[in-house]
Structure formats: structure tokens, C-alpha cells
Design an enzyme around this catalytic site. Structure first.
Site, PDB file in Angstrom:
ATOM      1  N   ASP A 216       0.871  -1.180   0.000  1.00 30.49           N
ATOM      2  CA  ASP A 216       0.000   0.000   0.000  1.00 30.49           C
ATOM      3  C   ASP A 216       0.905   1.227   0.000  1.00 30.49           C
ATOM      4  O   ASP A 216       2.019   1.164  -0.497  1.00 30.49           O
ATOM      5  CB  ASP A 216      -0.963  -0.027   1.192  1.00 30.49           C
ATOM      6  CG  ASP A 216      -2.270   0.704   0.910  1.00 30.49           C
ATOM      7  OD1 ASP A 216      -2.205   1.896   0.550  1.00 30.49           O
ATOM      8  OD2 ASP A 216      -3.344   0.107   1.036  1.00 30.49           O
ATOM      9  N   GLY A 238       4.538  -0.461  -4.100  1.00 29.80           N
ATOM     10  CA  GLY A 238       3.614   0.201  -3.192  1.00 29.80           C
ATOM     11  C   GLY A 238       2.816   1.249  -3.931  1.00 29.80           C
ATOM     12  O   GLY A 238       2.864   1.341  -5.162  1.00 29.80           O
ATOM     13  N   HIS A 239       2.115   2.076  -3.171  1.00 31.47           N
ATOM     14  CA  HIS A 239       1.225   3.073  -3.773  1.00 31.47           C
ATOM     15  C   HIS A 239       1.793   4.483  -3.688  1.00 31.47           C
ATOM     16  O   HIS A 239       1.057   5.449  -3.860  1.00 31.47           O
ATOM     17  CB  HIS A 239      -0.151   3.022  -3.104  1.00 31.47           C
ATOM     18  CG  HIS A 239      -0.880   1.730  -3.321  1.00 31.47           C
ATOM     19  ND1 HIS A 239      -2.117   1.462  -2.768  1.00 31.47           N
ATOM     20  CD2 HIS A 239      -0.548   0.616  -4.020  1.00 31.47           C
ATOM     21  CE1 HIS A 239      -2.499   0.242  -3.118  1.00 31.47           C
ATOM     22  NE2 HIS A 239      -1.564  -0.281  -3.882  1.00 31.47           N
ATOM     23  N   GLY A 240       3.091   4.606  -3.407  1.00 29.49           N
ATOM     24  CA  GLY A 240       3.711   5.914  -3.376  1.00 29.49           C
ATOM     25  C   GLY A 240       3.548   6.622  -2.058  1.00 29.49           C
ATOM     26  O   GLY A 240       3.235   6.015  -1.030  1.00 29.49           O
ATOM     27  N   ASP A 269       2.719   2.326  -7.773  1.00 29.85           N
ATOM     28  CA  ASP A 269       1.482   2.696  -8.463  1.00 29.85           C
ATOM     29  C   ASP A 269       1.365   4.207  -8.627  1.00 29.85           C
ATOM     30  O   ASP A 269       0.832   4.693  -9.625  1.00 29.85           O
ATOM     31  CB  ASP A 269       0.264   2.179  -7.694  1.00 29.85           C
ATOM     32  CG  ASP A 269       0.148   0.669  -7.746  1.00 29.85           C
ATOM     33  OD1 ASP A 269       0.977   0.034  -8.416  1.00 29.85           O
ATOM     34  OD2 ASP A 269      -0.769   0.122  -7.109  1.00 29.85           O
TER      35      ASP A 269
END
Length: 390
Positions: A216, A238-240, A269
């Protein structure tokens, strides 16, 4: 004579070794009954060591020697009388049965503690079983964050390694003056909600020199966060790094004075993201600087998304009340994994204001990437690839 000198040298060496290690081990958890076998429940031993250190009139150290220590959900509560150092040379393990910690929301909790430092060591939350339960859609517990600091001030976390968290690895909530240095937080790319670091309702937090490889957000920044400085991080997968999501509640604290600099994003992402719910709110984001950042195959290197509405529940037909202003993107370079590298989707009722782009160079498949803008006012200077859309 030589033998006597050798004996004296040995005795002195042992003395100094003992003095150094005893000073680092005022409260050695093994002395309180912990066994470093990875099987025997050491929870009460850790709590006994904490109670002794917390009540000490002088600064003290809780020492976790090399070995593997099994502990269940544990709460280290203050206030304490003096400064405490937690030196971890071993590995702390969660029970393999995820229900053992998953119903409380936390695994290791420090609450109302000031002047504490945590050095080194590994936390292994054994999260794979919990993730499998989530993916299968079973009746799972709520899940546990690996290490949490609530209402704590003057905190240093250095050299900590956290793997396989059920949920977020490290939570900083309602804290002041926190330094996070050289931590390594890892969970598989597809592990759900395994954020690296979550900061909320806190001020004066710095995160430096850390590697965040999660399922995440590498770092998520929640309501009430101010004066946060992030530098020299490596993020991905991950999602940054996300400011938000914000604006879920009508009355919600804002986020301000955030700096992220000198960092690298690899295969994440998102890169730098601001995300708000599409519903009325008093929240805001202001005075943010993203500077000197390298993106490598990042899907959304620069993004503001004010239309967040998961499952289209509670917000269709509405717009975000979160006011976003004074956000600067400076010297951001690298590659996008999608054609559109810059996306500004701001609120129609509260357009983004004071957005600044300077020296951006983001390409897709060795060509210039594209950008898109909605409801935004800003300025752009220097070399810009893609070209500014405002």
C-alpha cells in the site's frame, strides 16, 4: 611474566566488555524470563522489563539480545519517570495464528510515552495468513498494525526492520517531535493495506534514509499532520507517498507544511499523490513541496485526485470540500509507466490554487508523457516535459 601480563589483559578486557554490555542492558529481557527460542511466549517478560525501566528514576535501557522472541499484542504505557532506550539486537515475532494479535488493531503499542528511542532489530508480524484470509473474503479479524506510537513526544526510531505486517508497519498518531531514521519496512506487493508509515494528528516528524517496499502507501499522511519532513527515501513497490485520503468527515483537520525531497520511486502505483473524498469537508492541504525526486516506471508520477469515492458509496454527485493550495513540484525526473504522467483532477467547487511546476522531465516509452488538468490554477517555469496543462 608474559603469562601474568596475558592474564591481566584478559581480565581487563572482560571487565570493559562487561561494563559496556551491562550499560547497554540495564533491563535485559532474558533476566525477566524471556527465552530467545522463538517458541516461548515472552510477552510478560517484556512487560516486566518495561515496568522496571518506566519506573526508574534514571535513564535506562531495555535490551533484547540476539535470538527470536515470541510476543503477543502488548501495550507499553507511560508516562515514565526518565528517558528509555530500547535496543533490539534480535527478532521479535508475532504468533503464527493471526487471530492472536489481529483483533486488537495493534501488535506493539507505545502510548503516552515521552523521550523514548528504539534502535535496530527486526519485527516479523507473520502477516501471510491474515492476507490470505482477506483475499479469500472470509470472516477475518480487523488486523494489527505492527508498531504504533500514540500520544508520544520526543521519539527516535532508528535502524528498525519490519516485515510482513498484517496492516501498517509503523503508525505515528498524535505525536510531537519524532525522528524516523534508516528503517526498512517490507511486505509483498499484493499484501493488502500494508502501508509503510502512517502519520496523523502529529507535528515535527522527520523520516529520512528509509526503504519502504509495501503493498500500500509507502507513507500515508492523514488529517492533522503538520511540519513533516521526508528525505532520502526509496519507495516501491507500493502506492507511493500519499497525502490523504482526506475529507472523509465533514469536520476534519487539515494538512500543512509538508516536504518530500531527494527520494526515489521505483515501480510504484503512484509517485507523489494528494487524494481527497468527493464530499463536503472543512479540511485543507497547503504549503507542500515535492523536490529532487526520481521516478522509475511509476504509473502516476504526479497526481491530485479529488474524486476519490470507493465503491461509489456516500459521494456520487458531490464534490470535494478539501481546499488544496500552495503545492510546488520541483526537479522531478524519470519515467512513467503510463502515457499520462501528470494528472490534476481538482474539485469543481474548490479548485486547486497556487500549484507550481518547475523543471519536470517525465517520459513514457522514450517519448514525452502527457498531462491533464481539471479545476486548477497555477504557474509553471523551467523545462517541462510533459508541457504544462495550465
Amino acid at each position: 611474566m608474559a603469562n601474568k601480563l596475558l592474564l591481566v589483559s584478559f581480565v581487563l578486557s572482560f571487565f570493559f566488555f562487561f561494563m559496556i554490555h551491562s550499560s547497554n542492558a540495564d533491563h535485559n529481557v532474558i533476566r525477566y524470563g524471556a527465552k530467545p527460542d522463538g517458541k516461548t511466549d515472552a510477552t510478560q517478560a517484556f512487560l516486566r522489563a518495561w515496568k522496571s525501566a518506566c519506573s526508574s528514576a534514571t535513564a535506562s535501557t531495555i535490551y533484547v539480545p540476539k535470538g527470536r522472541y515470541l510476543i503477543k499484542g502488548v501495550e507499553f504505557r507511560g508516562p515514565c519517570k526518565s528517558r528509555i532506550k530500547v535496543q533490539i539486537d534480535g527478532t521479535i515475532l508475532a504468533p503464527l495464528d493471526y487471530h492472536a494479535i489481529g483483533n486488537s488493531g495493534y501488535w506493539i503499542l507505545f502510548i503516552q510515552v515521552n523521550r523514548i528511542s528504539v534502535f535496530g532489530g527486526t519485527l516479523d508480524a507473520k502477516g501471510a495468513g491474515f492476507w490470505a484470509c482477506r483475499r479469500a473474503g472470509k470472516n477475518c479479524p480487523v488486523g494489527a498494525r505492527s508498531i504504533t506510537f500514540n500520544w508520544a513526544n520526543d521519539i527516535l526510531i532508528s535502524g528498525l526492520r519490519s516485515i510482513n505486517s498484517q496492516l501498517t508497519h509503523l503508525v505515528i498518531n498524535s505525536c510531537k517531535n519524532v525522528q524516523v531514521r534508516n528503517v526498512n519496512l517490507m511486505a509483498p506487493d499484493l499484501s493488502p493495506n500494508t502501508d509503510g508509515i502512517h502519520v496523523q494528528s502529529s507535528t515535527g516528524v522527520s523520516i529520512t534514509g528509509s526503504t519502504l517496499q509495501t503493498g500500500d502507501d509507502c507513507i500515508s499522511i492523514g488529517p492533522g499532520t503538520s511540519n513533516l519532513h521526508i528525505s532520502r527515501i526509496k519507495c516501491g513497490p507500493g502506492h507511493g507517498v500519499s497525502i490523504g485520503s482526506l475529507g472523509r468527515q465533514l469536520k476534519e483537520d487539515g494538512v500543512q507544511n509538508i516536504t518530500l525531497t531527494d527520494s526515489v520511486f521505483i515501480g510504484s502505483d503512484n509517485g507523489v499523490r494528494i487524494k481527497t473524498w468527493a464530499r463536503p469537508s472543512t479540511s485543507f492541504v497547503r504549503n507542500v513541496l515535492f523536490q529532487n525526486i526520481i521516478m522509475r516506471d511509476v504509473e502516476n508520477p504526479i497526481i491530485i485526485d479529488q474524486d476519490y469515492c470507493p465503491n461509489n458509496v456516500g459521494c456520487p454527485g458531490q464534490s470535494s470540500g478539501v481546499k488544496i493550495s500552495e503545492v510546488t513540484y520541483k526537479n522531478i525526473q524519470g519515467t512513467s509507466a503510463t502515457p499520462e504522467a501528470v494528472t490534476f483532477e481538482c474539485s469543481p467547487s474548490n479548485p486547486c490554487k497556487g500549484i507550481r511546476l518547475q523543471d519536470i522531465k517525465l517520459t513514457y516509452m522514450n517519448k514525452a508523457a502527457t498531462s491533464s488538468c481539471k479545476n486548477i490554477d497555477g504557474t509553471s517555469t523551467g523545462l517541462l516535459t510533459p508541457e504544462s496543462c495550465f
